[in-house]
Design a protein around this motif. Structure first.
Motif, PDB file in Angstrom:
ATOM      1  N   PRO A 158       4.992 -33.196 -12.646  1.00  0.00           N
ATOM      2  CA  PRO A 158       5.297 -34.610 -12.868  1.00  0.00           C
ATOM      3  C   PRO A 158       6.229 -35.168 -11.241  1.00  0.00           C
ATOM      4  CG  PRO A 158       6.521 -33.418 -14.437  1.00  0.00           C
ATOM      5  CD  PRO A 158       5.895 -32.532 -13.941  1.00  0.00           C
ATOM      6  N   ALA A 159       7.308 -34.080 -10.973  1.00  0.00           N
ATOM      7  CA  ALA A 159       7.983 -34.080  -9.942  1.00  0.00           C
ATOM      8  C   ALA A 159       8.898 -33.363  -9.470  1.00  0.00           C
ATOM      9  CB  ALA A 159       9.080 -35.330 -10.979  1.00  0.00           C
ATOM     10  N   VAL A 160       9.850 -33.244  -8.528  1.00  0.00           N
ATOM     11  CA  VAL A 160      10.292 -32.287  -8.037  1.00  0.00           C
ATOM     12  C   VAL A 160      11.721 -32.326  -7.576  1.00  0.00           C
ATOM     13  CG1 VAL A 160       8.850 -30.743  -7.777  1.00  0.00           C
ATOM     14  CG2 VAL A 160       9.282 -31.877  -5.737  1.00  0.00           C
ATOM     15  N   VAL A 192      -6.938 -19.081   4.268  1.00  0.00           N
ATOM     16  CA  VAL A 192      -6.708 -19.620   3.485  1.00  0.00           C
ATOM     17  C   VAL A 192      -6.548 -20.634   4.700  1.00  0.00           C
ATOM     18  CG1 VAL A 192      -5.454 -18.498   1.486  1.00  0.00           C
ATOM     19  CG2 VAL A 192      -3.795 -19.001   4.180  1.00  0.00           C
ATOM     20  N   GLN A 193      -6.798 -22.222   4.375  1.00  0.00           N
ATOM     21  CA  GLN A 193      -6.748 -23.678   5.104  1.00  0.00           C
ATOM     22  C   GLN A 193      -5.509 -24.534   4.333  1.00  0.00           C
ATOM     23  OE1 GLN A 193     -10.010 -24.963   6.724  1.00  0.00           O
ATOM     24  NE2 GLN A 193      -8.757 -25.855   7.502  1.00  0.00           N
ATOM     25  N   VAL A 194      -5.159 -25.074   4.786  1.00  0.00           N
ATOM     26  CA  VAL A 194      -4.154 -26.320   3.846  1.00  0.00           C
ATOM     27  C   VAL A 194      -4.371 -27.694   4.559  1.00  0.00           C
ATOM     28  CG1 VAL A 194      -1.989 -27.246   3.674  1.00  0.00           C
ATOM     29  CG2 VAL A 194      -2.074 -24.500   3.477  1.00  0.00           C
ATOM     30  N   ILE A 195      -4.935 -28.640   4.012  1.00  0.00           N
ATOM     31  CA  ILE A 195      -4.950 -29.810   4.556  1.00  0.00           C
ATOM     32  C   ILE A 195      -4.622 -31.820   3.479  1.00  0.00           C
ATOM     33  CG2 ILE A 195      -7.070 -31.676   4.156  1.00  0.00           C
ATOM     34  CD1 ILE A 195      -9.255 -29.311   4.164  1.00  0.00           C
ATOM     35  N   TYR A 196      -3.290 -32.232   4.371  1.00  0.00           N
ATOM     36  CA  TYR A 196      -2.300 -32.976   3.570  1.00  0.00           C
ATOM     37  C   TYR A 196      -3.471 -33.926   3.611  1.00  0.00           C
ATOM     38  CZ  TYR A 196       1.044 -29.511   5.941  1.00  0.00           C
ATOM     39  OH  TYR A 196       1.341 -28.829   5.620  1.00  0.00           O
ATOM     40  N   PRO A 197      -3.785 -34.728   2.163  1.00  0.00           N
ATOM     41  CA  PRO A 197      -4.223 -35.900   1.946  1.00  0.00           C
ATOM     42  C   PRO A 197      -3.236 -37.055   2.212  1.00  0.00           C
ATOM     43  CG  PRO A 197      -4.346 -34.012   0.069  1.00  0.00           C
ATOM     44  CD  PRO A 197      -3.587 -34.000   1.464  1.00  0.00           C
ATOM     45  N   LYS A 198      -3.873 -38.293   1.844  1.00  0.00           N
ATOM     46  CA  LYS A 198      -3.107 -38.795   2.350  1.00  0.00           C
ATOM     47  C   LYS A 198      -1.071 -38.752   1.404  1.00  0.00           C
ATOM     48  CE  LYS A 198      -1.911 -43.605   1.694  1.00  0.00           C
ATOM     49  NZ  LYS A 198      -2.704 -45.337   0.396  1.00  0.00           N
ATOM     50  N   LYS A 199      -0.194 -38.633   1.957  1.00  0.00           N
ATOM     51  CA  LYS A 199       1.175 -38.275   1.075  1.00  0.00           C
ATOM     52  C   LYS A 199       1.297 -40.139  -0.056  1.00  0.00           C
ATOM     53  CE  LYS A 199       5.798 -38.657   2.045  1.00  0.00           C
ATOM     54  NZ  LYS A 199       6.896 -37.684   2.175  1.00  0.00           N
ATOM     55  N   SER A 200       1.758 -39.103  -1.129  1.00  0.00           N
ATOM     56  CA  SER A 200       2.277 -39.685  -1.954  1.00  0.00           C
ATOM     57  C   SER A 200       4.298 -40.498  -1.824  1.00  0.00           C
ATOM     58  CB  SER A 200       2.258 -38.799  -3.789  1.00  0.00           C
ATOM     59  OG  SER A 200       3.355 -40.196  -4.606  1.00  0.00           O
ATOM     60  N   LEU A 207       9.254 -34.091   2.537  1.00  0.00           N
ATOM     61  CA  LEU A 207       8.216 -33.955   1.357  1.00  0.00           C
ATOM     62  C   LEU A 207       6.410 -33.884   1.496  1.00  0.00           C
ATOM     63  CD1 LEU A 207       7.135 -31.098  -0.217  1.00  0.00           C
ATOM     64  CD2 LEU A 207       7.596 -32.686  -2.264  1.00  0.00           C
ATOM     65  N   LYS A 208       5.714 -32.597   1.910  1.00  0.00           N
ATOM     66  CA  LYS A 208       4.898 -33.188   2.102  1.00  0.00           C
ATOM     67  C   LYS A 208       3.997 -32.883   0.596  1.00  0.00           C
ATOM     68  CE  LYS A 208       3.524 -32.179   7.036  1.00  0.00           C
ATOM     69  NZ  LYS A 208       3.010 -31.840   8.479  1.00  0.00           N
ATOM     70  N   ASP A 209       3.146 -34.051  -0.269  1.00  0.00           N
ATOM     71  CA  ASP A 209       2.749 -34.145  -1.471  1.00  0.00           C
ATOM     72  C   ASP A 209       1.743 -35.343  -1.433  1.00  0.00           C
ATOM     73  OD1 ASP A 209       3.031 -32.902  -3.843  1.00  0.00           O
ATOM     74  OD2 ASP A 209       4.244 -35.023  -4.863  1.00  0.00           O
ATOM     75  N   PRO A 210       0.501 -34.683  -1.453  1.00  0.00           N
ATOM     76  CA  PRO A 210       0.401 -33.724  -2.342  1.00  0.00           C
ATOM     77  C   PRO A 210      -0.353 -33.042  -0.938  1.00  0.00           C
ATOM     78  CG  PRO A 210      -1.355 -35.167  -2.081  1.00  0.00           C
ATOM     79  CD  PRO A 210      -0.056 -36.148  -2.213  1.00  0.00           C
ATOM     80  N   CYS A 231       3.211 -35.692  -9.664  1.00  0.00           N
ATOM     81  CA  CYS A 231       2.250 -36.658  -9.843  1.00  0.00           C
ATOM     82  C   CYS A 231       2.559 -37.684 -11.039  1.00  0.00           C
ATOM     83  CB  CYS A 231       1.170 -35.590 -10.805  1.00  0.00           C
ATOM     84  SG  CYS A 231       1.701 -34.871 -12.181  1.00  0.00           S
ATOM     85  N   LYS A 232       4.008 -37.400 -11.617  1.00  0.00           N
ATOM     86  CA  LYS A 232       4.609 -38.139 -12.762  1.00  0.00           C
ATOM     87  C   LYS A 232       3.989 -38.155 -14.161  1.00  0.00           C
ATOM     88  CE  LYS A 232       6.909 -42.148 -10.877  1.00  0.00           C
ATOM     89  NZ  LYS A 232       7.483 -43.275 -10.653  1.00  0.00           N
ATOM     90  N   TYR A 233       2.846 -38.383 -14.251  1.00  0.00           N
ATOM     91  CA  TYR A 233       2.250 -38.885 -15.864  1.00  0.00           C
ATOM     92  C   TYR A 233       2.250 -37.284 -16.689  1.00  0.00           C
ATOM     93  CZ  TYR A 233      -2.007 -35.574 -14.027  1.00  0.00           C
ATOM     94  OH  TYR A 233      -2.994 -34.872 -13.833  1.00  0.00           O
TER      95      TYR A 233
END
Ligand code: NAI
Ligand code: ISE
Length: 344
Positions: A158-160, A192-200, A207-210, A231-233
């Motif tokens: 939910p949060a960090v 492995v590969q990391v992709i950054y979607p639009k940031k929340s 912080l890069k999230d998600p 993600c909050k919920y």
């Protein structure tokens, strides 16, 4: 006779394990505790009415004659040193993740355990004891869906806190998927590969999230793993395995459904403590029972800790490079070949 246990680190999860050993599980008792914050250690003894001595440091706790086994629940950077000392003293040791913060550190533990000649180290990858993951494992081993081809999974918190950094998304959080998925499909990771979607908007500026991590196994399975720690919920763990002949999915935690005010709803848990409470219980009970009954531990191995460290290192590199990065494991030592790790 009960297994006499000393605990190094009496913070959040240290207290939880102390509570379960003292009030829920059978065959173990807490006889010693230590924490760099000595007041915290004393407080735990009082809070749980323990008949335990507070030691000034891990050296003196590990050396205590009445300590048979040690739980390492301190901060990650302190784990390696305590685990090495426990092995050298020929004491059983349960270590929360990470086993060590570097792959080299994990290898030092692996080599020390091999030198000791018996399994003394269990790593706290509790998902292998979660009934949902155990069902997935049984279905895969029984070829219910044929060969697994793809895995879609999500690890949502939910949060960090503000100290949580971008690399922790893999080192601290995704590490649970990294451990449980190679165990499930019985395969090693290739890249492995990391992709950054639009940031929340809910993530702090640093912080890069998600994040999405794409993992390929040596056998060609492709895993896409979402990590979303704001993600909050709720605390939400998802895992769907797509095979040649069907799909299997991690069950949702059991919860009543409510029909009320024109809605049909089910609660979502908010924290990892409750989501995996049964898994932690079974994990620690297995640690106690295996030592009592076989004189060796049987859960996730130091080698599993090493695999996790090599893989998270590659993920951190991939976070920085944006490229596909190889996961380069050393050859598995003979010592670990014979151990089948947990299937309850
Ligand atoms: P925490 O910060 O609440 O507690 C850590 C405690 O260790 C603190 O009381 C601190 O004073 C103490 N400590 C630090 N260095 C020490 C040292 N050298 N000697 C003795 N005590 C020392 O942290 P938390 O959440 O309890 O996490 C502890 C470990 O457990 C971490 O490695 C974390 O990654 C892991 N963990 C695992 C989880 C799982 O799902 N398996 C869940 C949460 C944490
Ligand atoms: C924490 O350390 C854990 O291990 C939890 O299982 C995970 O969900 C969380 O993201 C980590 O910070």
């Amino acid at each position: 006779m009960k297994l006499r246990i000393g605990v190094i680190g009496t913070g959040a999860i240290g207290k939880e394990h102390i509570n379960r050993i003292t009030n829920k599980l059978a065959g173990g008792e807490i006889v010693a505790v230590t924490d760099v914050n000595q007041e915290a250690a004393q407080q735990v003894v009082a809070d749980y009415s323990l008949n335990a001595k507070v030691y000034p440091d891990d050296d003196s706790l590990i050396a205590a004659e009445n300590v048979d086994a040690v739980l390492v629940t301190s901060w990650g950077p302190a784990h390696e040193s305590s685990v090495l000392k426990a092995i050298k003293a020929n004491k059983y040791v349960f270590c929360e993740k990470p086993l060590a913060t570097t792959a080299e550190g994990c290898m030092r533990i692996v080599n020390e355990e091999i030198k000791a000649g018996k399994r003394l180290v269990q790593v706290g990858f509790m998902r292998r004891y979660d009934s949902g993951y155990v069902q997935l494992k049984e279905a895969l081993d029984n070829h219910v869906i044929g060969e697994p081809l793809m895995i879609h999974c999500a690890h949502r918190n939910p949060a960090v806190g503000e100290n949580y950094t971008t690399d922790m998304a893999v080192v601290d959080t995704l590490v649970h998927e990294i451990d449980v998925l190679h165990w499930l499909v019985n395969d090693d990771y290739e890249s492995v590969q990391v992709i950054y979607p639009k940031k929340s908007k809910n993530a702090l500026p640093h912080l890069k999230d998600p994040q999405i991590v794409v993992v390929e196994t040596k056998g060609g399975i492709v895993i896409n793993a979402e990590i979303y720690v704001n993600c909050k919920y709720g605390y939400d763990i998802q895992c769907e395995i797509v095979g040649e002949d069907g799909i299997i999915k991690l069950p949702e935690p059991a919860s009543i459904s409510v029909r009320k005010d024109g809605k049909f709803s089910t609660d979502i848990l908010m924290d990892w403590q409750r989501r995996f409470v049964d898994a932690y219980d079974v994990e620690i009970q297995d640690f106690i029972d295996s030592i009592q009954q076989k004189g060796e531990v049987s859960g996730p191995t130091a080698w599993d800790g090493y695999i996790a460290a090599v893989t998270t290192d590659a993920c951190v590199k991939a976070q920085e490079s944006g490229q596909k990065e190889p996961v380069a494991l050393q050859e598995k030592p003979e010592f670990y070949q014979s151990f089948t790790t947990v299937q309850k």
